[in-house]
Scaffold this motif. Structure first.
Motif, PDB file in Angstrom:
ATOM      1  N   MET A 103      34.921  46.209  32.723  1.00  0.00           N
ATOM      2  CA  MET A 103      36.343  46.438  32.442  1.00  0.00           C
ATOM      3  C   MET A 103      36.944  47.413  33.441  1.00  0.00           C
ATOM      4  O   MET A 103      36.290  48.352  33.904  1.00  0.00           O
ATOM      5  N   ASP A 104      38.197  47.202  33.762  1.00  0.00           N
ATOM      6  CA  ASP A 104      39.026  48.161  34.475  1.00  0.00           C
ATOM      7  C   ASP A 104      40.253  48.380  33.612  1.00  0.00           C
ATOM      8  O   ASP A 104      41.219  47.613  33.682  1.00  0.00           O
ATOM      9  N   ILE A 156      31.353  40.427  34.692  1.00  0.00           N
ATOM     10  CA  ILE A 156      30.400  40.418  33.584  1.00  0.00           C
ATOM     11  C   ILE A 156      29.062  40.986  34.041  1.00  0.00           C
ATOM     12  O   ILE A 156      28.712  40.942  35.224  1.00  0.00           O
ATOM     13  N   LYS A 157      28.326  41.512  33.086  1.00  0.00           N
ATOM     14  CA  LYS A 157      26.948  41.944  33.294  1.00  0.00           C
ATOM     15  C   LYS A 157      26.032  40.882  32.695  1.00  0.00           C
ATOM     16  O   LYS A 157      26.281  40.395  31.585  1.00  0.00           O
ATOM     17  N   THR A 158      24.975  40.524  33.407  1.00  0.00           N
ATOM     18  CA  THR A 158      24.006  39.549  32.908  1.00  0.00           C
ATOM     19  C   THR A 158      22.600  40.082  33.157  1.00  0.00           C
ATOM     20  O   THR A 158      22.410  41.086  33.848  1.00  0.00           O
ATOM     21  N   PHE A 207      28.431  40.214  38.077  1.00  0.00           N
ATOM     22  CA  PHE A 207      29.270  39.296  38.837  1.00  0.00           C
ATOM     23  C   PHE A 207      30.730  39.621  38.549  1.00  0.00           C
ATOM     24  O   PHE A 207      31.111  39.761  37.380  1.00  0.00           O
ATOM     25  N   SER A 208      31.520  39.748  39.582  1.00  0.00           N
ATOM     26  CA  SER A 208      32.937  40.047  39.392  1.00  0.00           C
ATOM     27  C   SER A 208      33.743  38.754  39.405  1.00  0.00           C
ATOM     28  O   SER A 208      33.334  37.755  40.000  1.00  0.00           O
ATOM     29  N   SER A 209      34.891  38.792  38.751  1.00  0.00           N
ATOM     30  CA  SER A 209      35.750  37.611  38.703  1.00  0.00           C
ATOM     31  C   SER A 209      37.156  38.017  38.282  1.00  0.00           C
ATOM     32  O   SER A 209      37.362  39.081  37.693  1.00  0.00           O
ATOM     33  N   ARG A 210      38.087  37.135  38.565  1.00  0.00           N
ATOM     34  CA  ARG A 210      39.467  37.354  38.109  1.00  0.00           C
ATOM     35  C   ARG A 210      39.682  36.825  36.704  1.00  0.00           C
ATOM     36  O   ARG A 210      40.538  37.298  35.979  1.00  0.00           O
TER      37      ARG A 210
END
Length: 496
Positions: free
Chosen positions: A181-182, A189-191, A196-199
């Motif tokens: 979160m920002d 997400i954390k896995t 992995f970052s995403s919009r």
């Protein structure tokens, strides 16, 4: 630090997640599809009745009703583009006795309100002519011409495979753990395999969709209650039912049905038992007795002597209220971009008719992203066609001969019950989404589903998998890590 940046991450590669991936693959987006299991479609999508519902059963005004009817109408084109098996056979809601017959008209009216075309009420004599095995006490049936049957895993693999060929990245054995979160914006997400970052993130986690949305602080009152459904499978050489036969539904269930399948087997089920464990797919004596009693009420001539398998599946039953305040219903689908957080498309409670609704849900996800300001630019090279691989048992003798001449491995039968060849197995191991376990091969080829239930083919499949994957036979498993078939090479041990 994220391992890689994506435009969209989809959590869950069941039928809904795979359809979303396929429809998003049309656009210039970097999409990641993650699945916690060793193969796609191993959750709610792995064990169901394989019905494409007409849409008369959901309560009018709900998302379930809307998505069911729209999704149903999409299956002819999708089956043509993606080359999965789909038959628009229609289905019957069978009434036994005058009291049940009186309920058919209200069900037809509900279907009309939902926009379902092609429904007719038949009398008992008409039903007996169409299905000779039906209970002779049948008083009539609602005949819905738009109902259909399919290979449910075939739908999942076709959609996901087309997505992968069009650029989507698939990662199996990848479990979602938490959001990054920002402020109130989801940025990744954390896995168990890294961050992995995403919009955007799409929650399509099926039985675990409540867990995922709760990680984002959403809908704390929402809960997925697994609803177990148990089934019998019958030998297609001994029992032939050519129709889809529902009983008159109750307030909680469509009831125990008797249906044909695209593979030719008759199946009966499911019951509807609410449980706590999201992984409990065990069968019970009480449950099997329940579905047996329901089935013989429709087809009294059924015999358990010809049952060759039993299984259970789980449906992700939710408790979401309908968005329309005038509709009193608390088990609706969730399809939304929530206002409380940014960067999330939230899907939940996608139980039956989830398979039927899946393409419509995917289209709705695309519409939601566009409505949120996402500029989706189509790829000029996008290919909607997924080529099917050869299925030896479905070919003409002349076609089989030509196939064997081109590749002799198609002349070696590995599964005698279902006529599955070595060539088909090898093709699935090297497909765009490789089959790396016995069950993955089974779901794709129908190997091991006949009378012997894999007794003849299993050793040969283990050998082929080991050879093609370049690993020891000791590493070959039924369904992933922890389910390996072999523990040691006995002959070598004895020789020492």
């Amino acid at each position: 630090m994220a391992d890689k940046n994506y435009d969209v991450i989809i959590i869950g590669a069941g039928v809904v997640g795979s359809m979303v991936a396929r429809f998003l693959s049309r656009y210039k987006l970097d999409v990641l599809l993650i699945e916690k299991d060793s193969d796609i479609g191993m959750g709610a999508s792995s064990a169901n009745t394989a019905i494409i519902h007409a849409g008369y059963d959901p309560k009018p005004g709900t998302l379930k009703a809307e998505m069911n009817v729209v999704g149903n109408q999409m299956f002819d084109q999708l089956a043509g583009e993606l080359n999965f098996t789909f038959e628009r056979r229609g289905d019957y809601v069978v009434a036994i006795g005058p009291e049940e017959f009186a309920k058919l008209e209200s069900l037809r009216q509900q279907g009309l309100e939902n926009g379902v075309p092609g429904m007719v009420i038949l009398n008992g004599a008409d039903v007996r002519r169409r299905e000779p095995n039906i209970n002779p006490e049948v008083s009539g049936a609602l005949w819905a011409t738009t109902g259909g049957i399919c290979d449910p895993f075939g739908v999942v693999i076709a959609a996901a495979e087309n997505a992968v060929v069009n650029g989507v990245t698939l990662m199996t054995d990848t479990a979602f753990q938490d959001f990054i979160m920002d402020g109130k914006h989801i940025v990744g997400i954390k896995t168990n395999r890294g961050d992995f970052s995403s919009r955007w993130v799409v929650n399509s986690a099926g039985l675990y969709s409540d867990v995922v949305m709760h990680k984002a602080g959403l809908r704390p009152e929402f809960k997925i209650t697994p609803r177990k459904g148990e089934y019998y499978v019958f030998d297609k050489a001994e029992i032939t039912i050519n129709n889809v036969l529902f009983p008159v539904p109750s307030a909680t269930s469509k009831g125990i049905l008797v249906t044909t399948t695209v593979h030719g087997n008759t199946i009966i089920g499911p019951n509807a038992l609410e449980i706590d464990d999201k992984e409990d797919r065990s069968i019970t004596r009480e449950g099997l007795d329940e579905i047996w009693q329901g089935a013989i009420n429709l087809v009294p001539s059924l015999s358990l002597r010809y049952s060759i398998a039993e299984f259970a599946g789980l449906r992700p039953g939710g408790n979401a209220p309908c968005e329309n305040p005038d509709v009193k219903y608390n088990k609706d689908f969730i399809i939304e971009i929530p206002k409380q957080v940014e960067g999330l498309v939230n899907l939940g409670g996608i139980e039956s008719p989830g398979l039927s609704s899946s393409p419509a849900i995917a289209v709705r996800v695309v519409e939601l992203l566009k409505g949120a300001g996402e500029k989706l630019e189509e790829k000029s090279e996008w290919n909607p066609i997924r080529r099917a691989r050869p299925r030896f048992r479905d070919m003409l003798p002349t076609e089989q001969k030509l196939l064997i001449e081109n590749d002799p491995s198609y002349g070696r039968i590995i599964c005698r019950c279902e006529n599955v060849t070595e060539g088909e197995i090898v093709a699935e191991i090297h497909a765009p989404i490789p089959a790396r376990t016995y069950d993955a091969i089974k779901r794709r080829t129908w190997l091991g589903t006949g009378r012997c239930q894999g007794g003849f083919d299993t050793p040969r499949v283990v050998e082929i998998l080991a050879r093609e994957l370049g690993v020891s036979p000791l590493e070959i498993s039924k369904k992933g890590k922890g389910s390996e078939f072999l523990v040691r090479p006995t002959k070598d041990e004895e020789a020492e």
